[in-house]
Design a protein around this motif. Structure first.
Motif, PDB file in Angstrom:
ATOM      1  N   SER A 148     -12.121 -14.582  25.947  1.00 48.58           N
ATOM      2  CA  SER A 148     -12.982 -15.403  25.080  1.00 48.58           C
ATOM      3  C   SER A 148     -13.441 -14.661  23.831  1.00 48.58           C
ATOM      4  N   VAL A 149     -12.545 -13.882  23.241  1.00 48.30           N
ATOM      5  CA  VAL A 149     -12.841 -13.188  21.988  1.00 48.30           C
ATOM      6  C   VAL A 149     -12.594 -14.180  20.849  1.00 48.30           C
ATOM      7  N   SER A 150     -13.539 -14.284  19.942  1.00 50.35           N
ATOM      8  CA  SER A 150     -13.428 -15.251  18.855  1.00 50.35           C
ATOM      9  C   SER A 150     -12.397 -14.814  17.817  1.00 50.35           C
ATOM     10  N   GLU A 151     -11.919 -15.790  17.071  1.00 53.84           N
ATOM     11  CA  GLU A 151     -10.982 -15.506  15.974  1.00 53.84           C
ATOM     12  C   GLU A 151     -11.634 -14.581  14.947  1.00 53.84           C
ATOM     13  N   ALA A 152     -12.920 -14.803  14.688  1.00 52.96           N
ATOM     14  CA  ALA A 152     -13.638 -13.971  13.717  1.00 52.96           C
ATOM     15  C   ALA A 152     -13.706 -12.520  14.174  1.00 52.96           C
ATOM     16  N   ALA A 153     -13.950 -12.307  15.460  1.00 51.53           N
ATOM     17  CA  ALA A 153     -14.016 -10.948  16.000  1.00 51.53           C
ATOM     18  C   ALA A 153     -12.650 -10.272  15.901  1.00 51.53           C
ATOM     19  N   ILE A 154     -11.596 -11.012  16.219  1.00 50.58           N
ATOM     20  CA  ILE A 154     -10.243 -10.459  16.129  1.00 50.58           C
ATOM     21  C   ILE A 154      -9.913 -10.108  14.683  1.00 50.58           C
ATOM     22  N   ALA A 155     -10.248 -11.005  13.765  1.00 48.07           N
ATOM     23  CA  ALA A 155      -9.970 -10.763  12.346  1.00 48.07           C
ATOM     24  C   ALA A 155     -10.718  -9.527  11.850  1.00 48.07           C
ATOM     25  N   LEU A 156     -11.982  -9.390  12.225  1.00 46.76           N
ATOM     26  CA  LEU A 156     -12.767  -8.224  11.803  1.00 46.76           C
ATOM     27  C   LEU A 156     -12.185  -6.944  12.390  1.00 46.76           C
ATOM     28  N   ALA A 157     -11.821  -6.998  13.659  1.00 45.97           N
ATOM     29  CA  ALA A 157     -11.259  -5.808  14.303  1.00 45.97           C
ATOM     30  C   ALA A 157      -9.930  -5.415  13.664  1.00 45.97           C
ATOM     31  N   LEU A 158      -9.115  -6.403  13.319  1.00 49.72           N
ATOM     32  CA  LEU A 158      -7.856  -6.099  12.642  1.00 49.72           C
ATOM     33  C   LEU A 158      -8.119  -5.464  11.281  1.00 49.72           C
ATOM     34  N   LYS A 159      -9.112  -5.969  10.584  1.00 44.15           N
ATOM     35  CA  LYS A 159      -9.452  -5.416   9.262  1.00 44.15           C
ATOM     36  C   LYS A 159      -9.946  -3.972   9.406  1.00 44.15           C
ATOM     37  N   LYS A 160     -10.828  -3.741  10.360  1.00 40.83           N
ATOM     38  CA  LYS A 160     -11.380  -2.397  10.566  1.00 40.83           C
ATOM     39  C   LYS A 160     -10.328  -1.439  11.118  1.00 40.83           C
TER      40      LYS A 160
END
Length: 63
Positions: A18-30
């Motif tokens: 249940s990881v959000s798309e926003a969390a995944i996007a931020l983690a990919l960016k970081k």
């Protein structure tokens, strides 16, 4: 990481943890777009717990 593994990992994170798309996007960016670092970055930023991180690593070993 192969494209289908990438897609499967994203599905696993969203559907099983249940990881959000926003969390995944931020983690990919970081993580500078490196999927190899994605699970660690998600954990470092508190988006997943240590047991969830272990589940991700177990899942990756099976792929």
């Amino acid at each position: 990481m192969k494209s289908n593994v990438r897609d499967d990992l994203m599905s696993f994170l969203r559907d099983e943890l249940s990881v959000s798309e926003a969390a995944i996007a931020l983690a990919l960016k970081k993580g500078e777009q490196e999927l190899n670092f994605l699970p660690m970055v998600l954990w470092q930023y508190g988006f997943i717990t240590l047991p969830q991180l272990n589940r991700v690593f177990d899942w990756l070993e099976m792929v």
